[in-house]
Design a protein around this motif. Structure first.
Motif, PDB file in Angstrom:
ATOM      1  N   TRP A 295       6.625   2.826   5.776  1.00 13.63           N
ATOM      2  CA  TRP A 295       7.987   3.017   5.265  1.00 13.63           C
ATOM      3  C   TRP A 295       7.970   3.750   3.935  1.00 13.63           C
ATOM      4  O   TRP A 295       7.006   3.705   3.187  1.00 13.63           O
ATOM      5  CB  TRP A 295       8.664   1.663   5.064  1.00 13.63           C
ATOM      6  N   SER A 296       9.099   4.393   3.624  1.00 12.93           N
ATOM      7  CA  SER A 296       9.283   4.996   2.304  1.00 12.93           C
ATOM      8  C   SER A 296       9.406   3.883   1.273  1.00 12.93           C
ATOM      9  O   SER A 296       9.707   2.725   1.609  1.00 12.93           O
ATOM     10  CB  SER A 296      10.555   5.845   2.288  1.00 12.93           C
ATOM     11  N   LEU A 297       9.174   4.219   0.000  1.00 17.42           N
ATOM     12  CA  LEU A 297       9.297   3.215  -1.063  1.00 17.42           C
ATOM     13  C   LEU A 297      10.704   2.646  -1.119  1.00 17.42           C
ATOM     14  O   LEU A 297      10.902   1.459  -1.394  1.00 17.42           O
ATOM     15  CB  LEU A 297       8.940   3.833  -2.413  1.00 17.42           C
ATOM     16  N   GLN A 298      11.699   3.475  -0.844  1.00 13.29           N
ATOM     17  CA  GLN A 298      13.082   3.002  -0.887  1.00 13.29           C
ATOM     18  C   GLN A 298      13.324   1.945   0.183  1.00 13.29           C
ATOM     19  O   GLN A 298      13.941   0.921  -0.074  1.00 13.29           O
ATOM     20  CB  GLN A 298      14.047   4.171  -0.699  1.00 13.29           C
ATOM     21  N   LYS A 299      12.825   2.208   1.394  1.00 13.40           N
ATOM     22  CA  LYS A 299      13.006   1.223   2.459  1.00 13.40           C
ATOM     23  C   LYS A 299      12.231  -0.049   2.155  1.00 13.40           C
ATOM     24  O   LYS A 299      12.702  -1.153   2.421  1.00 13.40           O
ATOM     25  CB  LYS A 299      12.552   1.787   3.805  1.00 13.40           C
ATOM     26  N   GLN A 300      11.034   0.101   1.593  1.00 14.69           N
ATOM     27  CA  GLN A 300      10.257  -1.079   1.220  1.00 14.69           C
ATOM     28  C   GLN A 300      11.006  -1.903   0.171  1.00 14.69           C
ATOM     29  O   GLN A 300      10.988  -3.136   0.215  1.00 14.69           O
ATOM     30  CB  GLN A 300       8.889  -0.652   0.688  1.00 14.69           C
TER      31      GLN A 300
ATOM     32  N   PHE B 247       4.130  -4.191  -2.774  1.00 14.68           N
ATOM     33  CA  PHE B 247       4.517  -3.448  -1.570  1.00 14.68           C
ATOM     34  C   PHE B 247       3.297  -3.085  -0.717  1.00 14.68           C
ATOM     35  O   PHE B 247       3.354  -3.134   0.509  1.00 14.68           O
ATOM     36  CB  PHE B 247       5.256  -2.162  -1.946  1.00 14.68           C
ATOM     37  N   ASN B 248       2.188  -2.718  -1.382  1.00 17.99           N
ATOM     38  CA  ASN B 248       1.008  -2.299  -0.635  1.00 17.99           C
ATOM     39  C   ASN B 248       0.447  -3.415   0.242  1.00 17.99           C
ATOM     40  O   ASN B 248      -0.138  -3.143   1.293  1.00 17.99           O
ATOM     41  CB  ASN B 248      -0.088  -1.809  -1.595  1.00 17.99           C
ATOM     42  N   GLU B 249       0.602  -4.644  -0.179  1.00 19.50           N
ATOM     43  CA  GLU B 249       0.123  -5.776   0.625  1.00 19.50           C
ATOM     44  C   GLU B 249       1.123  -6.165   1.699  1.00 19.50           C
ATOM     45  O   GLU B 249       0.757  -6.388   2.851  1.00 19.50           O
ATOM     46  CB  GLU B 249      -0.144  -6.983  -0.278  1.00 19.50           C
ATOM     47  N   VAL B 250       2.364  -6.253   1.319  1.00 16.82           N
ATOM     48  CA  VAL B 250       3.376  -6.781   2.232  1.00 16.82           C
ATOM     49  C   VAL B 250       3.738  -5.779   3.324  1.00 16.82           C
ATOM     50  O   VAL B 250       3.945  -6.137   4.482  1.00 16.82           O
ATOM     51  CB  VAL B 250       4.641  -7.199   1.455  1.00 16.82           C
ATOM     52  N   PHE B 251       3.799  -4.495   2.967  1.00 19.43           N
ATOM     53  CA  PHE B 251       4.269  -3.473   3.915  1.00 19.43           C
ATOM     54  C   PHE B 251       3.180  -2.452   4.266  1.00 19.43           C
ATOM     55  O   PHE B 251       3.485  -1.335   4.670  1.00 19.43           O
ATOM     56  CB  PHE B 251       5.480  -2.737   3.318  1.00 19.43           C
ATOM     57  N   LYS B 252       1.927  -2.835   4.156  1.00 21.36           N
ATOM     58  CA  LYS B 252       0.831  -1.867   4.278  1.00 21.36           C
ATOM     59  C   LYS B 252       0.760  -1.188   5.648  1.00 21.36           C
ATOM     60  O   LYS B 252       0.262  -0.066   5.756  1.00 21.36           O
ATOM     61  CB  LYS B 252      -0.501  -2.554   3.979  1.00 21.36           C
ATOM     62  N   ASP B 253       1.221  -1.831   6.697  1.00 19.19           N
ATOM     63  CA  ASP B 253       1.077  -1.266   8.044  1.00 19.19           C
ATOM     64  C   ASP B 253       2.370  -0.670   8.608  1.00 19.19           C
ATOM     65  O   ASP B 253       2.430  -0.342   9.790  1.00 19.19           O
ATOM     66  CB  ASP B 253       0.560  -2.341   9.005  1.00 19.19           C
TER      67      ASP B 253
END
Length: 313
Positions: free
Chosen positions: A113-118, A104-110
């Motif tokens: 979003w909350s962890l649930q949305k990720q 998640f940290n790589e794909v959604f880093k910017d």
């Protein structure tokens, strides 16, 4: 008529039309033959609007086709289901483990979003409805990943990120894949490969491949995905994915020609992923043939182009 949203019950929209036509609910029951009790359920949204009811409404509320009511009912029911369907459900500890496993940290880093949305977005990216289905869906790639190609999760994520970029990076392809045309374009690709501007050479290569009905996507690698390239299928067209792991001109072009070698020698639309070019991966006969194709194509160029030509991203 006032503007309505898909989250508004279909029955409420029908009531607005009845008011506009100056028809009461009792009169509608008489005109359609639908019992007042059932009609009340439909208008209150507790009963689904059926094809039969829509056709009867079409006769009474002239100018409004049955398809309008049926399409609206479908959108309304979807909106209700979406509202009632919770986001991916997991406790905090489980979400943390999923986040680490699926990068998640790589794909959604910017995105912030909350962890649930990720988690929800990762499920959509992987095209599965629950993380428990991951191994079952992607098991066919497992053998390659075991040969020091990284983790199955990282490779699956990278492949799907590439898939999402196909229509962003390429023109819409009108023509089907043309192998004969591709072979006639190989001399032009060789000239382009010998230019010193690496990024421009890959852009020109994409334009030529598009002419032959082939997509080309370049997407940075994901950690633990030791993958240089892949040959896939996207909307019935071959799609070549490159990671540019080593950021050099010669490595980039070797990876590209390796996948073109697979395309010419082994491609089949029936296999969604025909090959993964993985560092230290399995070197079966197909991989060896693709390597030979790339080496033969690039051999006169490798020394003149040189490894010092860095690929800028």
């Amino acid at each position: 008529m006032s503007k309505v949203l898909a989250s508004t019950p279909t029955g409420k929209v029908i009531k607005e039309y009845l008011d506009s036509y100056e028809i009461t609910q009792k009169e509608l029951s008489q005109r359609t033959g639908i019992s007042e009790k059932h009609l009340s359920h439909v208008l209150n949204g507790t009963s689904r609007l059926t094809e039969e009811t829509a056709l009867k409404l079409e006769k009474v509320l002239t100018g409004v086709p049955a398809s309008y009511w049926l399409n609206y009912e479908t959108k309304y029911r979807e909106a209700v289901a979406r509202e009632q369907s919770p986001a991916y459900s997991a406790d905090s500890k489980e979400l943390q483990l999923i986040a680490k496993r699926f990068k998640f940290n790589e794909v959604f880093k910017d995105f912030g979003w909350s962890l649930q949305k990720q988690a929800d977005q990762m499920l959509s990216l992987l095209q599965i409805s629950d993380f428990s289905q991951f191994e079952r869906v992607y098991a066919t790639m497992g053998v390659s990943c075991m040969q020091d190609g990284g983790t199955l999760e990282a490779i699956a994520i990278w492949l799907n990120l590439c898939r999402e970029e196909v229509e962003v990076q390429n023109e819409h392809l009108e023509n089907q894949y043309n192998e004969v045309l591709l072979k006639t374009l190989l001399p032009k690709l060789k000239v382009i490969a010998n230019t010193s501007d690496a990024p421009a050479s890959l852009t020109e290569a994409r334009e030529l491949l598009n002419q032959a009905g082939i997509y080309l996507v370049i997407h940075e690698p994901i950690s633990q995905a030791k993958i240089r390239g892949a040959l896939s299928t996207y909307k019935k067209h071959p799609a070549i994915y490159l990671s540019l792991r080593f950021k050099t001109h010669d490595h980039a072009w070797f990876a590209l020609m390796h996948e073109i070698g697979h395309l010419v020698l082994h491609y089949s639309k029936k296999e969604p992923i025909i090959t993964l070019d993985i560092e230290n991966g399995i070197q079966d006969e197909k991989e060896q043939a693709a390597n030979h194709f790339a080496q033969t194509f690039l051999n006169p160029l490798l020394h003149s182009v040189g490894r010092q030509l860095q690929i800028e991203r």
